[in-house]
Design an enzyme around this catalytic site. Structure first.
Site, PDB file in Angstrom:
ATOM      1  N   CYS A   8       0.862  -1.182   0.000  1.00 35.53           N
ATOM      2  CA  CYS A   8       0.000   0.000   0.000  1.00 35.53           C
ATOM      3  C   CYS A   8       0.902   1.236   0.000  1.00 35.53           C
ATOM      4  O   CYS A   8       2.092   1.132  -0.313  1.00 35.53           O
ATOM      5  CB  CYS A   8      -0.979  -0.006   1.177  1.00 35.53           C
ATOM      6  SG  CYS A   8      -0.222   0.095   2.813  1.00 35.53           S
ATOM      7  N   ASN A  11       2.280   1.578   4.325  1.00 34.44           N
ATOM      8  CA  ASN A  11       2.604   0.314   5.033  1.00 34.44           C
ATOM      9  C   ASN A  11       2.320   0.405   6.536  1.00 34.44           C
ATOM     10  O   ASN A  11       2.984  -0.224   7.352  1.00 34.44           O
ATOM     11  CB  ASN A  11       4.054  -0.133   4.773  1.00 34.44           C
ATOM     12  CG  ASN A  11       4.350  -1.589   5.167  1.00 34.44           C
ATOM     13  OD1 ASN A  11       5.460  -1.913   5.558  1.00 34.44           O
ATOM     14  ND2 ASN A  11       3.383  -2.464   5.071  1.00 34.44           N
ATOM     15  N   CYS A  13      -1.416   1.068   7.426  1.00 36.99           N
ATOM     16  CA  CYS A  13      -2.857   0.799   7.578  1.00 36.99           C
ATOM     17  C   CYS A  13      -3.293  -0.467   6.838  1.00 36.99           C
ATOM     18  O   CYS A  13      -3.600  -1.488   7.452  1.00 36.99           O
ATOM     19  CB  CYS A  13      -3.685   1.985   7.083  1.00 36.99           C
ATOM     20  SG  CYS A  13      -3.446   3.498   8.045  1.00 36.99           S
ATOM     21  N   ARG A  14      -3.341  -0.422   5.496  1.00 39.77           N
ATOM     22  CA  ARG A  14      -3.958  -1.510   4.731  1.00 39.77           C
ATOM     23  C   ARG A  14      -3.072  -2.737   4.553  1.00 39.77           C
ATOM     24  O   ARG A  14      -3.506  -3.866   4.806  1.00 39.77           O
ATOM     25  CB  ARG A  14      -4.385  -0.983   3.340  1.00 39.77           C
ATOM     26  CG  ARG A  14      -5.495   0.039   3.402  1.00 39.77           C
ATOM     27  CD  ARG A  14      -5.655   0.762   2.080  1.00 39.77           C
ATOM     28  NE  ARG A  14      -4.490   1.570   1.766  1.00 39.77           N
ATOM     29  CZ  ARG A  14      -4.280   2.206   0.635  1.00 39.77           C
ATOM     30  NH1 ARG A  14      -5.186   2.103  -0.336  1.00 39.77           N
ATOM     31  NH2 ARG A  14      -3.204   2.940   0.458  1.00 39.77           N
ATOM     32  N   SER A  15      -1.836  -2.553   4.055  1.00 42.64           N
ATOM     33  CA  SER A  15      -1.035  -3.757   3.754  1.00 42.64           C
ATOM     34  C   SER A  15      -0.607  -4.537   5.000  1.00 42.64           C
ATOM     35  O   SER A  15      -0.570  -5.771   4.946  1.00 42.64           O
ATOM     36  CB  SER A  15       0.137  -3.441   2.826  1.00 42.64           C
ATOM     37  OG  SER A  15       1.036  -2.529   3.393  1.00 42.64           O
ATOM     38  N   ASP A 125      -8.365   3.949   1.526  1.00 42.99           N
ATOM     39  CA  ASP A 125      -7.298   4.175   2.497  1.00 42.99           C
ATOM     40  C   ASP A 125      -7.873   4.753   3.792  1.00 42.99           C
ATOM     41  O   ASP A 125      -8.281   5.916   3.832  1.00 42.99           O
ATOM     42  CB  ASP A 125      -6.270   5.145   1.896  1.00 42.99           C
ATOM     43  CG  ASP A 125      -4.991   5.178   2.706  1.00 42.99           C
ATOM     44  OD1 ASP A 125      -5.024   4.785   3.885  1.00 42.99           O
ATOM     45  OD2 ASP A 125      -3.964   5.597   2.149  1.00 42.99           O
TER      46      ASP A 125
HETATM   47  P1  4NP Z   1      -1.744   2.984   4.036  1.00 42.10           P
HETATM   48  O1  4NP Z   1      -2.262   4.406   4.560  1.00 42.10           O
HETATM   49  O2  4NP Z   1      -1.200   3.206   2.647  1.00 42.10           O
HETATM   50  O3  4NP Z   1      -2.968   2.113   4.024  1.00 42.10           O
HETATM   51  O4  4NP Z   1      -0.702   2.535   5.039  1.00 42.10           O
HETATM   52  C1  4NP Z   1      -1.437   5.532   4.623  1.00 42.10           C
HETATM   53  C2  4NP Z   1      -0.670   5.757   5.735  1.00 42.10           C
HETATM   54  C3  4NP Z   1       0.108   6.891   5.806  1.00 42.10           C
HETATM   55  C4  4NP Z   1       0.125   7.802   4.755  1.00 42.10           C
HETATM   56  C5  4NP Z   1      -0.632   7.559   3.634  1.00 42.10           C
HETATM   57  C6  4NP Z   1      -1.411   6.419   3.573  1.00 42.10           C
HETATM   58  N1  4NP Z   1       0.894   8.966   4.848  1.00 42.10           N
HETATM   59  O5  4NP Z   1       0.803   9.830   3.942  1.00 42.10           O
HETATM   60  O6  4NP Z   1       1.658   9.146   5.818  1.00 42.10           O
END
Ligand code: 4NP
Length: 157
Positions: A8, A11, A13-15, A125
Site C-alpha cells: 500500500c 505500510n 494501515c492496509r497492507s 485508504d
Molecule cells: P496505508 O495508509 O497506505 O494504508 O498505510 C497511509 C498511511 C500513511 C500515509 C498515507 C497512507 N501517509 O501519507 O503518511
C-alpha cells in the site's frame, strides 16, 4: 515456498492488515509451511513503525496477531523476489511500475481483482477515510479469494 507481498502507500494501515489477516488464514488452513508473507509501502515515511492505531484496534478486536510487523519501503528487488505482489489500489500499481521498468517476475495485481462480486476496485485508504471497518471487510474477502486462487494454482489443499 510461495512468497506473497502486500503493498500500500504507507505500510501502516492496509497492507499490514492484509499481511496479518492472510497469515491468520494460512495458519488456520494449516498451510504456514508453504508461505512467506510480508508487506511494504511505496513511501518510506513510516519505516520501522508498527501498524496504525486503527489497524491495531481492528486486529485486536478480531484476535489476529500483528506481532513483529513493522513498516518498510518496497524495493525493485521485491518485484522479483516475491511470487505475488498484491496492491491495494491503482495508484500503488502505477507507483510499482515506476520502481522497476523491466517486467517483474512476480504476478502483480490488486487485492480486489480477486473478487468477482464487488463494485470496489480499490481498497479505500483508512488513513484518510477513518473507516477501518470497511477496509477490514474488503481485506477479509479479498484475502480469502486470493488464498483460494493460490491454492488452486499451486495444487495446495
Ligand atoms: P496505508 O495508509 O497506505 O494504508 O498505510 C497511509 C498511511 C500513511 C500515509 C498515507 C497512507 N501517509 O501519507 O503518511
Amino acid at each position: 515456498m510461495i512468497k506473497v507481498l502486500f503493498v500500500c502507500l504507507g505500510n501502516i494501515c492496509r497492507s499490514p492488515m492484509a499481511e496479518a489477516y492472510f497469515r491468520h488464514l494460512v495458519e488456520k488452513e494449516g498451510l504456514s509451511d508453504h508461505f512467506v508473507i510480508d508487506s511494504g509501502g511505496m513511501g518510506s515515511w513510516h519505516t520501522g513503525k508498527s501498524p496504525h492505531q486503527g489497524t491495531q484496534a481492528k486486529l485486536d478486536e478480531k484476535q489476529i496477531s500483528y506481532q513483529g510487523i513493522t513498516a518498510r519501503q518496497v524495493t525493485a528487488e521485491d518485484l522479483d523476489a516475491f511470487d505475488y505482489v498484491i496492491a491495494m489500489d491503482d495508484q500503488n500499481i502505477a507507483d510499482l511500475s515506476t520502481i522497476k521498468k523491466e517486467a517483474p517476475t512476480a504476478a502483480v495485481a490488486k487485492l480486489m481483482d480477486y473478487l468477482d462480486s464487488t463494485s470496489m476496485k480499490n481498497v479505500p485508504d483508512p488513513y484518510f477515510t477513518g473507516d477501518f471497518d470497511q477496509t477490514y471487510a474488503l481485506i477479509e474477502a479479498g484475502c480469502q479469494a486470493l488464498l483460494d486462487e493460490i491454492k488452486k494454482a499451486n495444487q495446495l489443499n
